[in-house]
Scaffold this active site. Structure first.
Site, PDB file in Angstrom:
ATOM      1  CG  ASP A  21       2.438   2.484   4.966  1.00 57.57           C
ATOM      2  OD1 ASP A  21       3.183   1.616   5.503  1.00 57.57           O
ATOM      3  OD2 ASP A  21       1.946   2.672   3.786  1.00 57.57           O
TER       4      ASP A  21
ATOM      5  CD  GLU B 105       3.056  -2.533   1.866  1.00 54.97           C
ATOM      6  OE1 GLU B 105       3.054  -3.852   1.075  1.00 54.97           O
ATOM      7  OE2 GLU B 105       2.108  -1.954   2.281  1.00 54.97           O
TER       8      GLU B 105
END
Length: 394
Positions: free
Chosen positions: A89, A151
């Site tokens: 991400d 994350e």
């Protein structure tokens, strides 16, 4: 830049081709639903690439988070091995402020520009080049590539893996941008809110209400006392900011100057050093605030914005740290930002943070990965694979 490589099963994309494909797939994660995106397009792309290289590929949905998944790709067999880990991400961005489209790779000024080039899709493009040099028959211990979800927001992907008990390697490298310098420790983080509830009333007569803002003033004073005490008790000179920090980020209370403030809320973060406990810090804050709330006759609630990230430390004497120091020529360091390293460490692996690009570029407009980080990173990854997978020590 590296060109496409011919492998059994197909072509391995070049660094530029891989980066372009990864950057084009929007995988923003955010605590705000209007920005949050699925990471499945990135996971599926990586699964195809590593599958073509002969890796056994597992796509692991993150329970309770629709549209989010982790990937574990394994080449070779054995009970040990090396995990190369990164997150799929990115943070949100402001496209209107970029010099070029953040979702289209731009190659200029000896840099690759795009959202995630540095933090940290670029790591996967370089891992792909490194592992393409190996067949399963070359390995005494497996190579594992781990790609996680979320994350940048909740770390739900890493938390899910820790709960599942996988992967089970012996060593793990988290490829966050460190300018290829080994990082063996970082601070943890908790983000908390304290809510005090009093009683609203007309400001002309304080006896008509209970002012929660007055009570919060006392709470702030006690938290400042705690901050000073923690700084006096805990220091680590390896960190540029050598003490734990507490930041009062925002405060909200009341609704009008002529009305007694009926409720007030403070949000803050606290970044502990290795050796400190997130849970013990929360307990200490509650212990200090409870009597203040009672004295001021206000209700008291404290809640966490997310579960927090523990401080991280791998001993300087560990094999992984010493090998990385020798290969890079740099002594291991400490950083203030948090990573997924503690979750991998919980699984019993010696863990290090080490990757291409500068953290100064992360979360910035016109994020980039400099070309001069690419070949050294690929060579470093190959050297780590040789040491821990091809000819591992007993």
């Amino acid at each position: 830049m590296s060109s496409s490589v011919k492998k059994v099963g197909g072509f391995v994309p070049s660094v530029e081709e891989a980066l372009a494909a990864l950057i084009s797939r929007n995988s923003i994660s955010s605590v705000l639903p209007e920005y949050d995106q699925s990471n499945l397009a990135v996971i599926e792309l990586l699964a195809n690439w590593f599958g073509d290289l002969g890796f056994a590929v597992e796509i692991l949905p993150v329970v309770g988070h629709p549209g989010k998944a982790n990937l574990l790709a394994t080449l070779g067999r054995g009970s040990g091995g090396l995990v190369l880990s990164g997150h799929t991400d990115t943070v949100p961005c402001n496209p209107e402020r970029w010099s070029s489209d953040p979702f289209t790779l731009s190659n200029r000024d000896n840099r690759f520009y795009g959202l995630g080039t540095c933090d940290m899709k670029g790591f996967f493009a370089l891992v792909l080049q490194a592992v393409a040099r190996y067949e399963a028959s070359d390995l005494q211990q497996p190579i594992m590539v781990l790609a996680t979800a979320d994350e940048e927001s909740s770390m739900s992907g890493a938390r899910a893996l820790a709960a599942m008990g996988k992967p089970r390697g012996r060593y793990a490298v988290v490829g966050e941008p460190t300018s290829l310098r080994p990082i063996r420790m970082h601070k943890g983080i908790i983000m908390e809110s304290i809510r005090l509830t009093g009683k609203a009333g007309h400001s002309s007569n304080p006896a008509l209400g209970i002012n929660s803002l007055d009570a919060m003033h006392d709470v702030l004073g006690e938290l400042k006392n705690l901050r000073r005490e923690l700084a006096a008790k805990y220091q680590n000179p390896l960190f540029s900011v050598s003490v734990p920090t507490m930041n009062f980020g925002c405060i909200h209370g009341g609704d009008n100057p002529n009305r007694i403030c009926g409720s007030c809320e403070l949000a803050f973060d606290l970044r502990p050093l290795p050796g400190m406990s997130n849970d013990e810090l929360r307990d200490e804050i509650r212990r200090r605030v409870n009597p203040i709330a009672a004295q001021n006759e206000v209700g008291f609630e404290m809640y966490s914005h997310f579960p927090g990230i523990d401080p991280f430390e791998t001993p300087a004497s560990s094999d992984l740290v010493q090998v990385a120091e020798r290969l890079t020529g740099f002594s291991s360091e400490a950083v203030a930002f948090a990573t997924e390293a503690p979750f991998l460490q919980q699984l019993g692996m010696e863990t290090l943070v080490l990757g291409p690009g500068s953290i100064d570029q992360a979360h910035q407009v016109d994020e980039y990965l400099a070309h001069d980080q690419i070949e050294p990173c690929i060579e470093l990854l190959c050297n780590l694979i040789d040491r821990f997978c091809v000819t591992p020590s007993a």
